[in-house]
Write an enzyme that holds these catalytic residues in place. Structure first.
Site: not given
Lengths: 295, 342
Positions: A239-240
């Site tokens: 997700p980052c």
């Protein structure tokens, strides 16, 4: 599986955007959504692309910051017509891809570098299909049967015992499936088609799913993890980076004079995902405008 | 000569593509947890819910899928929370039953013919009683036999989709893509009417329906119970169903019991049916089929009070009439998980 998997991606991206629940929109500045924006964007996706649904997932895994019946988005039984490696060859041959770099040198494919099969010519959409039909009359049917096929690979055949069951059903109205196999046949045309649905997940080592993920992403942004709402392992997009990538897409749109709209966020997001997993036919959003033109 | 005649006759028989099953990992997770925490050695049959949807892609059929929610919740308090996992347009609920045995021997010893027959009998009775007209998903009843080997985290299972046999079989009078069967004007109004039906909460997961076409090509999609009303209006009526199958020349399995229902309920010998399929979640008449089936009106079938024979055990992935097996040790075995996490 892929579905779940993909959903999961969408989902995780969302979660990431949501973990610090936002009340002020940071959509254009940071490429992230507030919870309400996520719900709006999800509702819009479900209404425009009805193969997607909201689901509530496992009760024990529900997140309190999301409505009970809108925990995550899912689309099931999505065909994956070939392996990512072959798509990439095609991209290269066609010279059609747009590679955007970020500072970390994590190249990702821009959305309009669509795989050839996603272009409009219906006949081209399924290069293997024609061959399939010719090669054996009922083969097409076997495609889906075949997906589940791998599940038994390492399991002892239990067929011995059923002889006594006398379950012979000689029924002339049952379409005979003449092409059922437990392993991938040599026929390359068939090899290319997978459908990601649940039963394959188990069978496929989860790692094999990475074959269907663009190699640029396979070991960097895409990992195998627990699904936040469903049991089992699923491919997940780390997700980052979502925010940064989405921000880039938004910037590109804005530089073209298009004003991105929050409720289209997931359409953009799917475009991003389609570049990560180019083989799976789940991006039905290309027919929609992604924003309102400022002109 | 004889054989070519036989081939010809065979080609006329309406052949249905079997339903295909798909079991989500989550189903086995919840079943294991139910066995360990609640059911113990109780091996009574468990009512379950399968989910299916119309074919939504021209290359693949849809499956009847079992998810975690297919099983009853583990704790009783959860059943007090609103049923939010019920059907939606992509998950039409279908009633089923699970026979889960405690041992492999028990699994092998199950009298599968009787179990299939028992399930087929429910379908037959729902047809006779009219229940199937009120809740058409009853025509799709299925059963699963299984053995959950919780020592090795492997699951043996076998689906059956009971189909009542028409004897002699229904024959094909006509079968073609819906886009060719309807007039251009009808194509448009059928598409619109179907999309409306699919977008309404009350009908989106109702798998059997009527397509009623008036003389001025106005189309409405109606519930089965409205058949007489459609006929009174002098409309042309097609019997529609959500077809999970994608094949261009065969309707899917749900039409089988539907034909029996239509034949018993309205004594029709010629049935025009509509295999409803979608693309990208919307009605797609290029892929959908319209056909006409002819049902032989022999004295025997007309007076059929006895239940017809039924078939429907699913083939496994080797194309045999045998169970499937899946190992979930990788995601369920605590020892393996601990090693993987280390």
């Amino acid at each position: 599986m892929v579905l779940t998997q993909k959903i999961h991606e969408a989902f995780k991206g969302t979660v990431e955007r949501i973990t610090s629940p936002r009340t002020v929109s940071a959509f254009k500045e940071k490429g992230v959504l507030s919870i309400n924006e996520f719900i709006v964007a999800g509702d819009n996706l479900v209404s425009k692309c009805p193969t997607w649904s909201w689901e509530s997932g496992e009760p024990s895994k529900r997140k309190s910051y999301l409505p009970q019946d809108k925990q995550f988005l899912i689309t099931r039984n999505v065909p994956c017509l070939r392996r990512a490696a072959s798509i990439e060859e095609e991209y290269e041959a066609a010279g059609g891809e747009v590679l955007l770099d970020n500072e970390d040198n994590d190249g990702w494919l821009a959305t309009h570098g669509k795989p050839k099969e996603n272009k409009h010519d219906e006949d081209e959409e399924l290069p293997s299909m024609e061959t399939l039909e010719i090669s054996k009359k009922n083969t097409i049917q076997s495609i889906s049967s075949y997906f589940g096929g791998e599940e038994e690979e390492e399991i002892p055949d239990m067929a011995e015992f059923d002889e006594a069951d006398n379950l012979v059903e000689n029924d002339p109205a049952t379409l005979q499936t003449t092409y059922l196999v437990a392993h991938e046949p040599d026929d390359d045309n068939i090899l290319r088609t997978r459908t990601y649905d649940v039963s394959i997940t188990m069978l496929l080592q989860p790692e094999l799913v990475l074959e269907d993920v663009s190699q640029d992403h396979a070991r960097k942004t895409v990992t195998i993890e627990d699904h936040p709402h469903l049991p089992g392992k699923h491919a997940s997009v780390h997700p980052c980076r979502h925010g940064a990538v989405m921000k880039k897409i938004i910037d590109v749109l804005m530089s073209r004079g298009v004003e991105p709209e929050v409720d289209k966020y997931l359409f953009l997001f799917l475009k991003f995902m389609a570049s990560v997993i180019p083989t799976i036919e789940y991006d039905y959003t290309m027919d929609f405008d992604l924003g309102s033109s400022s002109s | 000569m004889l054989s070519s005649m036989a081939d010809q006759v065979k080609e006329l028989i309406l052949q249905f593509a079997p339903f295909q099953s798909s079991v989500d990992e989550g189903f086995w997770h919840r079943l294991s947890s139910l066995k360990l925490n609640k059911l113990g050695i109780d091996d009574s049959p468990i009512p379950i819910t399968g989910f299916y949807a119309p074919c939504s892609h021209r290359q693949v059929s849809n499956h009847l899928t079992l998810l975690a929610e297919s099983l009853p919740p583990e704790s009783s308090e959860q059943s007090l929370t609103p049923a939010i996992s019920r059907g939606n347009r992509n998950r039409c609920p279908v009633p089923g039953i699970l026979y889960n045995t405690n041992t492999l021997e028990g699994f092998q010893a199950l009298d599968k013919q009787s179990l299939l027959k028992a399930e087929a009998k429910k379908i037959w009775e729902d047809i006779l009683s009219g229940e199937a007209e009120k809740d058409s998903s009853l025509l799709l009843r299925f059963l699963v036999v299984s053995f959950a080997d919780l020592k090795n985290w492997s699951f043996h299972y076998w689906f059956a989709f009971p189909a009542l046999i028409l004897d002699p079989p229904a024959t094909v009078v006509d079968l073609k893509p819906a886009a060719q069967w309807f007039s251009a004007q009808e194509v448009e109004s059928v598409t619109t009417a179907c999309n409306e039906w699919r977008s309404m909460c009350s009908s989106t997961d109702v798998p059997f329906f009527l397509v009623s076409i008036s003389s001025n090509s106005a189309v409405t999609v109606r519930h089965l119970a409205e058949f007489e009303a459609c006929q009174r209006d002098g409309n042309k009526v097609l019997f529609g169903f959500y077809d999970p199958c994608h094949l261009p020349n065969n309707p899917g399995w749900p039409l089988r019991n539907f034909l029996w229902f239509i034949f018993r309920r309205w004594s029709l010998q010629k049935v025009q049916f509509f295999c409803y399929r979608e693309n990208r979640g919307f009605a797609y008449l290029e892929l959908s089929l319209v056909g006409e089936a002819s049902i032989s009106n022999s004295q025997e079938s007309r007076d059929h009070q006895n239940m017809p024979n039924a078939v429907g055990w699913e083939l496994n992935n080797r194309g045999k009439k045998a169970p499937r097996c899946i190992s979930l040790a990788k995601t369920m075995d605590p020892t393996r998980l601990a090693i993987a996490a280390a």
